[in-house]
Scaffold this motif. Sequence first.
Motif, PDB file in Angstrom:
ATOM      1  N   PRO A 235       0.820  -1.214   0.000  1.00 14.51           N
ATOM      2  CA  PRO A 235       0.000   0.000   0.000  1.00 14.51           C
ATOM      3  C   PRO A 235       0.855   1.267   0.000  1.00 14.51           C
ATOM      4  O   PRO A 235       2.034   1.237   0.337  1.00 14.51           O
ATOM      5  CB  PRO A 235      -0.796  -0.112   1.306  1.00 14.51           C
ATOM      6  CG  PRO A 235       0.051  -0.965   2.185  1.00 14.51           C
ATOM      7  CD  PRO A 235       0.785  -1.910   1.276  1.00 14.51           C
ATOM      8  N   GLN A 236       0.238   2.380  -0.354  1.00 15.86           N
ATOM      9  CA  GLN A 236       0.894   3.680  -0.309  1.00 15.86           C
ATOM     10  C   GLN A 236       1.282   3.988   1.130  1.00 15.86           C
ATOM     11  O   GLN A 236       0.517   3.722   2.056  1.00 15.86           O
ATOM     12  CB  GLN A 236      -0.068   4.733  -0.873  1.00 15.86           C
ATOM     13  CG  GLN A 236       0.476   6.138  -0.924  1.00 15.86           C
ATOM     14  CD  GLN A 236       0.271   6.922   0.351  1.00 15.86           C
ATOM     15  OE1 GLN A 236      -0.679   6.686   1.103  1.00 15.86           O
ATOM     16  NE2 GLN A 236       1.169   7.833   0.620  1.00 15.86           N
ATOM     17  N   ARG A 237       2.515   4.486   1.321  1.00 13.84           N
ATOM     18  CA  ARG A 237       2.971   4.859   2.662  1.00 13.84           C
ATOM     19  C   ARG A 237       3.724   6.166   2.559  1.00 13.84           C
ATOM     20  O   ARG A 237       4.620   6.305   1.732  1.00 13.84           O
ATOM     21  CB  ARG A 237       3.912   3.798   3.234  1.00 13.84           C
ATOM     22  CG  ARG A 237       3.243   2.509   3.550  1.00 13.84           C
ATOM     23  CD  ARG A 237       4.203   1.540   4.205  1.00 13.84           C
ATOM     24  NE  ARG A 237       3.532   0.291   4.442  1.00 13.84           N
ATOM     25  CZ  ARG A 237       4.056  -0.892   4.201  1.00 13.84           C
ATOM     26  NH1 ARG A 237       5.262  -1.002   3.723  1.00 13.84           N
ATOM     27  NH2 ARG A 237       3.367  -1.985   4.442  1.00 13.84           N
ATOM     28  N   GLY A 238       3.377   7.109   3.417  1.00 14.51           N
ATOM     29  CA  GLY A 238       4.067   8.399   3.389  1.00 14.51           C
ATOM     30  C   GLY A 238       4.016   8.984   1.989  1.00 14.51           C
ATOM     31  O   GLY A 238       2.974   9.050   1.367  1.00 14.51           O
ATOM     32  N   GLY A 239       5.176   9.364   1.455  1.00 14.93           N
ATOM     33  CA  GLY A 239       5.231   9.918   0.114  1.00 14.93           C
ATOM     34  C   GLY A 239       5.460   8.879  -0.958  1.00 14.93           C
ATOM     35  O   GLY A 239       5.625   9.216  -2.129  1.00 14.93           O
ATOM     36  N   LEU A 240       5.473   7.595  -0.598  1.00 15.32           N
ATOM     37  CA  LEU A 240       5.711   6.530  -1.568  1.00 15.32           C
ATOM     38  C   LEU A 240       4.398   6.015  -2.144  1.00 15.32           C
ATOM     39  O   LEU A 240       3.428   5.817  -1.408  1.00 15.32           O
ATOM     40  CB  LEU A 240       6.477   5.378  -0.921  1.00 15.32           C
ATOM     41  CG  LEU A 240       7.855   5.724  -0.361  1.00 15.32           C
ATOM     42  CD1 LEU A 240       8.434   4.526   0.386  1.00 15.32           C
ATOM     43  CD2 LEU A 240       8.785   6.159  -1.477  1.00 15.32           C
ATOM     44  N   PRO A 241       4.360   5.766  -3.451  1.00 18.65           N
ATOM     45  CA  PRO A 241       3.125   5.272  -4.065  1.00 18.65           C
ATOM     46  C   PRO A 241       2.901   3.794  -3.765  1.00 18.65           C
ATOM     47  O   PRO A 241       3.836   3.079  -3.391  1.00 18.65           O
ATOM     48  CB  PRO A 241       3.383   5.481  -5.561  1.00 18.65           C
ATOM     49  CG  PRO A 241       4.864   5.367  -5.695  1.00 18.65           C
ATOM     50  CD  PRO A 241       5.434   5.956  -4.427  1.00 18.65           C
TER      51      PRO A 241
END
Length: 176
Positions: A92-98
Amino acid sequence: GIIISGDGWDKFPNHNVEAGAVYNGLALNAFLRNGDWVTLANMTALLHGGCIGKSHGVPFVHPEYYTQQLYADAAPRTPIETTWTGPGLDVPQRGGLPAVKDVPDVDVFSALNAAHSKLTVFLVNRNLTDDRPVQISVAGFQSGKASATIIDAKNAQSGNSWDHPDTVKPKSFAVP
């Protein structure tokens, strides 16, 4: 990184247990794959404390120390095109990571040594609960003998300590 602190930090995968060795292998594979961009990666204070612990006045190494040792001993110099398939998970998307779909459970990087006489395949199982069998096929490289070393543990939370310094360490692994 995977350094977790606060109450109950030792209940989660962390830098000083088997999970740290897995994280270290994944990071080193990524560094090697991106060698055009990553010009320096070293062990100093990697994942907190440089992979060496001390308790009761006795030093011991954390599992990620052995990951560093195996990669250094292999001395990979020339990356080799490697393809692989296998089961994976959606991240899943986490912080600024897709979000990323179908991230393979086993991460792979292959390289020749400087003399081009030894091919090393680094395999890292990022699934912290399940084994993943692998089959390796090599084309364009003449091999006379294959050997393997594995770092594994009962679970991702297994680690070394002053009184049990060899709970997680490299072992020879039979190659069929």
